[in-house]
Design an enzyme around this catalytic site. Structure first.
Site, short mmCIF file in Angstrom:
data_model
loop_
_atom_site.label_atom_id
_atom_site.label_comp_id
_atom_site.label_asym_id
_atom_site.label_seq_id
_atom_site.Cartn_x
_atom_site.Cartn_y
_atom_site.Cartn_z
N ARG A 228 0.83 -1.22 0.00
CA ARG A 228 0.00 0.00 0.00
C ARG A 228 0.86 1.26 0.00
O ARG A 228 0.63 2.17 -0.79
CB ARG A 228 -0.93 0.01 1.21
CG ARG A 228 -1.88 -1.18 1.22
CD ARG A 228 -2.87 -1.12 2.37
NE ARG A 228 -3.42 -2.44 2.65
CZ ARG A 228 -4.66 -2.68 3.05
NH1 ARG A 228 -5.50 -1.70 3.24
NH2 ARG A 228 -5.06 -3.91 3.29
N ASP B 72 -2.68 -16.48 -1.86
CA ASP B 72 -3.13 -15.89 -3.12
C ASP B 72 -2.07 -15.17 -3.94
O ASP B 72 -1.72 -15.56 -5.06
CB ASP B 72 -4.34 -14.95 -2.88
CG ASP B 72 -4.12 -13.95 -1.73
OD1 ASP B 72 -3.05 -13.98 -1.10
OD2 ASP B 72 -5.04 -13.14 -1.48
N GLU C 288 -11.11 -7.78 -6.11
CA GLU C 288 -10.58 -8.83 -6.99
C GLU C 288 -11.42 -9.10 -8.24
O GLU C 288 -10.88 -9.29 -9.35
CB GLU C 288 -10.34 -10.14 -6.22
CG GLU C 288 -9.20 -10.05 -5.22
CD GLU C 288 -9.53 -9.31 -3.93
OE1 GLU C 288 -10.75 -9.11 -3.66
OE2 GLU C 288 -8.60 -8.91 -3.19
N THR D 212 -0.07 -5.85 -6.22
CA THR D 212 -1.29 -6.52 -5.74
C THR D 212 -2.25 -5.54 -5.06
O THR D 212 -3.34 -5.91 -4.66
CB THR D 212 -0.95 -7.72 -4.81
OG1 THR D 212 -2.13 -8.50 -4.61
CG2 THR D 212 -0.38 -7.26 -3.49
C1 DMJ Z 1 -5.53 -5.84 -0.90
O1 DMJ Z 1 -4.81 -5.29 0.13
C2 DMJ Z 1 -4.67 -6.58 -1.86
O2 DMJ Z 1 -5.34 -6.76 -3.05
C3 DMJ Z 1 -4.22 -7.92 -1.34
O3 DMJ Z 1 -3.50 -8.64 -2.29
C4 DMJ Z 1 -5.42 -8.72 -0.91
N1 DMJ Z 1 -6.27 -8.00 -0.02
C5 DMJ Z 1 -6.66 -6.66 -0.33
C6 DMJ Z 1 -7.89 -6.51 -1.18
O4 DMJ Z 1 -8.83 -7.44 -1.04
#
Ligand code: DMJ
Length: 629
Positions: A264, A393, A529, A618
C-alpha cells in the site's frame, strides 16, 4: 617588424577588420547551429555522435531511468506549482492519455468544477466522435492494428521510454465516458467523507464520522494518490500531495505489517512517483523502504511479518515464529523497483533471495504452496493445506508479475507459475451445480473443500495477463470460466454483492443455487478482486459483457454501501437488501483498487495504463515493466 613600420591609422584599420570578421564568424556559426537544431530538434552534440559513428543508435538505458532525474529537482519538497511548472506537465510527464499530462488546450483542468465540466464536455464529444482504435487478436489480446502480430509478448521489442518521456509520442486522449464519470463521482463522494472525518488517518469510519488507525500513516490517502492522478482529480491530488510533503513522517515508534505497508505505502508512493514524476514520492518511498529492511534480519532471511519503523526492529507475530507465505512472496515487485530507481541493490537482493529459497523448498504439491513458512528454519509449516485464497493468493500472482516486470528472463519464476497453475487444475478445480460453474476450491490433507474466498477472484485476471504475455492459450479459457464464476458470486446474492467466502454446491438440489453462504462469511469489505479481473478480461477480449457486469457491481455498491454524508462502508450481510448491516469502515483498497479498476474497466483506451508497459502490484499500483535485455 612590419607591424611596427605601419602607421597608426593603418594598424587601426587592420585591427578593426579582424574584429569585424571574428564577430561575423561567431554570429553565423551560432545561427546555423540554432537553425539546424530547430529543424531536427536535437542538440548539436547528439547530432555529432550520430554522424561520427554511423549506424549507432543511441543506446537506451538497460532499464527505465527515474522519470524526473533529467529535470525537476524537488529535493527539498517544494509544493507542486501548477501555475509555473519547470515545463508544462503534459510535455514532461506520464502516459499520453492521463488527463493531467495530456490536456487539450481547451481542457486544462484548474478547479474541481472545471474537471467535472471538462469531463462532461468530453462525454458529449464522445457521442459525436466514436473512435475505433484497437482490434482483437485470435488469442483474445486487444492490440493496436499496427501491432497485430502474435505472440503478444513480442510487442515489447524496443526498450521502453521512461514515463516522463512518453509525451513525445502523445496521442489524443480518449474521452472519459459516462460510466467512468460515475466512478469519478463515487470517488469524490468517498473522498469527501475521508477529508471531512478522517483526513491523514488510516481509514474512514463513515457512519460514526470518525476514523480508525492501523499504522497511523494515512493509509487511505497514500493508497488513493495514483487513483486521483489517473482520474484527473488535480485539486484533490494537490491537497493530498501537501499532506505527504508536510505531515507524512515515518520516523515513528510504530509496528507495521511488512506486506501491507509494502503493497500500500511503498507501492503507492512508487507508482505515484512514476505517474507524476515528482521526486517527493521517491524520497518518501526510499525512506519507508529503508525502514522496512530490518524485517529481513532473520536466521533464514525469510522476513518477519512486523517491523517497528521508528526503532528499526522486527519480529514475528506474538504467537508464532511463522510468516505467511503470500506475505513474504508479494513484496518483490516493489522492492525490486526501489533498487532499480535508487541503484541500491540491497532491496532487490533481499526479496530475490526469498523467491530463490521458496523455489527450492519441499512441501509443495504440484507447485501449490502451504500457507506458512518459518522464519528460523526457512521451511514451510502446517503442511498439507492448499488454497488460492487468503495467505497464499498473491504468491501465485507475483510469480507471473515478477517474470513480466523483469523482462521475462527469470525462468524459475515462470517455471513455478506454470507448475502451480497445473497444480490448480489437478487438485483444486471443480464444477458446481446446477450451473456447472468452474471454481477453485481448497485441499486439506487430501480432502477437497468446495470453499472459495472472494480473494481467489484475482486469478482470472492473472491467468489472462499470462496468456496475453504468450503463455498457454488454455489459461485464457480457464480465465473466462473463472470470471463467470466470480460474477455469479455477486449475481446469485440478494444484494448483488459477493460475500467474503462462498461454498459451491457439488450436487444439484431443488431450489438451491450454485452458491451457498455461511452466516460467518456473509460480509463484503468492498474488495477489488472481481472488478480487477473484469478489467483484464475486458482489456484482452474487448467483450462488453465484462463492462456490463462491472457496471452492475458498481450500482450495487452505490445501492448498499454508500453513506449519504460521505464515504462507502463495508457491510455485514450481503443477503439482506433491506438491512445490509453497515460495518462502519471504508478500507483503503476501495479507493486504491476497487474504484481504480472500475474506472479502467470502463475505459476503451488501452493506453490508459498500458499493460505492455505497466504491471500492477497486488494493491493496484502500476509500476513500469523493465526493458527486456
Ligand atoms: C488488498 O490489500 C490486496 O489486493 C491484497 O492482495 C489482498 N487483499 C486486499 C484486497 O482485497
Amino acid at each position: 617588424k612590419k607591424w611596427k613600420q605601419l602607421s597608426r591609422l593603418q594598424r587601426s584599420v587592420i585591427l578593426f577588420l579582424f574584429a569585424f570578421l571574428a564577430v561575423c564568424g561567431v554570429i553565423s556559426y551560432t545561427s546555423m547551429g540554432e537553425a539546424w537544431k530547430s529543424i531536427t530538434n536535437k542538440s548539436l552534440d547528439e547530432q555529432r555522435t550520430e554522424q561520427e559513428i554511423p549506424g549507432l543508435k543511441l543506446a537506451n538505458p538497460a532499464v527505465l531511468p527515474a522519470p524526473q532525474k533529467a529535470d525537476a529537482n524537488h529535493g527539498d519538497y517544494p509544493e507542486l506549482s501548477l501555475q509555473k511548472p519547470p515545463k508544462p506537465p503534459h510535455v514532461r510527464r506520464g502516459p499520453s492519455n492521463l488527463q493531467i499530462k495530456a490536456p487539450r488546450r481547451d481542457m486544462r483542468l484548474k478547479t474541481r468544477h472545471d474537471t467535472i465540466r471538462a469531463v462532461e464536455e468530453l462525454v458529449e464529444a464522445d457521442k459525436v466522435e466514436k473512435t475505433e482504435k484497437s482490434i482483437i487478436s485470435w488469442r483474445g489480446a486487444v492490440i493496436e492494428p499496427d501491432q497485430s502480430t502474435e505472440p503478444p509478448s513480442s510487442k515489447i521489442k524496443e526498450p521502453e521510454k521512461p514515463s516522463s518521456m512518453e509525451a513525445e509520442d502523445q496521442k489524443e486522449p480518449v474521452p472519459v465516458n459516462e460510466r467512468q464519470l460515475a466512478v469519478i463521482e463515487a470517488f469524490r463522494h468517498a473522498w469527501k467523507g475521508y477529508k471531512e472525518f478522517a483526513w491523514g488517518h488510516d481509514e474512514l469510519k463513515p457512519l460514526s464520522k470518525s476514523y480508525s488507525e492501523w499504522f497511523g500513516l494515512g493509509l487511505t490517502l497514500i493508497d488513493a494518490l495514483d487513483t486521483m492522478w489517473i482520474f484527473g482529480l488535480k485539486e484533490e491530488f494537490e491537497e493530498a500531495r501537501k499532506w505527504v510533503a508536510n505531515d507524512l513522517v515515518f520516523d515513528k515508534n510504530v509496528d507495521v505489517n511488512l506486506f501491507e505497508s509494502t503493497i500500500r505505502i511503498l507501492g503507492g508512493l512508487l507508482s505515484t512517483y512514476h505517474l507524476s514524476g515528482d521526486s517527493l514520492f521517491l524520497e518518501k518511498a526510499k525512506d519507508i523502504g529503508n525502514r522496512l529492511m530490518p524485517a529481513f534480519k532473520t536466521p533464514s532471511k525469510i522476513p518477519y511479518s512486523d517491523v517497528n519503523i521508528g526503532r528499526g526492529t522486527a519480529h514475528p507475530p506474538r504467537w508464532t515464529s511463522d510468516s505467511t507465505v503470500a506475505e513474504v512472496t508479494s513484496i518483490q515487485l516493489e522492492f525490486r523497483e526501489l533498487s532499480r530507481l535508487t541503484g541500491d541493490e540491497k532491496f532487490k537482493k533481499a526479496v530475490d533471495e526469498v523467491m530463490k529459497h521458496v523455489h527450492t523448498l519441499s512441501g509443495k504439491n504440484d507447485g501449490l504452496v502451504p500457507m506458512f513458512i518459518n522464519t528460523n528454519s526457512g521451511q514451510f509449516t502446517h503442511l498439507g493445506v492448499y488454497t488460492l485464497g487468503a495467505r497464499a493468493d498473491s504468491y501465485y500472482e507475483y510469480l507471473l508479475k515478477q517474470w513480466i516486470q523483469g523482462g521475462k528472463k527469470e525462468n524459475e519464476l515462470l517455471e513455478d507459475y506454470m507448475r502451480a497453475i497445473e497444480g490448480v487444475k489437478k487438485h483444486l478445480l471443480q464444477r458446481s451445480e446446477p450451473k456447472k460453474l468452474t471454481f477453485v476450491g481448497e485441499l486439506a490433507h487430501g480432502h477437497f473443500s468446495a470453499k472459495m474466498d472472494h480473494l481467489v477472484c484475482f486469478l482470472p485476471g492473472t491467468l489472462a495477463l499470462g496468456a496475453h504475455n504468450g503463455l498457454a492459450a488454455d489459461h485464457m479459457k480457464l480465465a473466462e470460466a473463472l470470471i463467470e464464476t466470480c460474477y455469479q458470486m455477486y449475481a446469485q446474492v440478494e444484494t448483488g454483492l459477493s460475500p467474503e467466502i462462498v461454498h459451491f454446491n457439488l450436487h444439484a438440489q431443488k431450489g438451491h443455487k450454485d452458491v451457498e453462504i455461511k452466516p460467518a462469511d456473509r460480509h463484503n469489505l468492498l474488495r477489488p478482486e472481481t472488478v480487477e479481473s473484469l478489467f483484464y478480461m475486458y482489456r484482452f477480449t474487448g467483450d462488453k459483457k465484462y463492462q456490463d457486469w462491472g457496471w452492475e457491481i458498481m450500482q450495487n455498491f452505490n445501492r448498499y454501501t454508500r453513506v449519504p454524508t460521505g464515504g462507502y462502508t463495508s457491510i455485514n450481510n450481503v443477503q439482506n437488501p433491506s438491512n445490509p448491516e453497515p460495518r462502519d469502515k471504508m478500507e483503503s483498497f476501495f479507493l486504491g483498487e476497487t474504484l481504480k479498476y472500475m474506472f479502467l474497466l470502463f475505459s476503451d483506451d488501452i493506453d490508459l495504463i498500458n499493460l505492455d508497459k505497466y504491471i500492477f502490484n497486488t494493491e493496484a499500483h502500476p509500476l513500469p515493466i523493465w526493458v527486456p535485455a
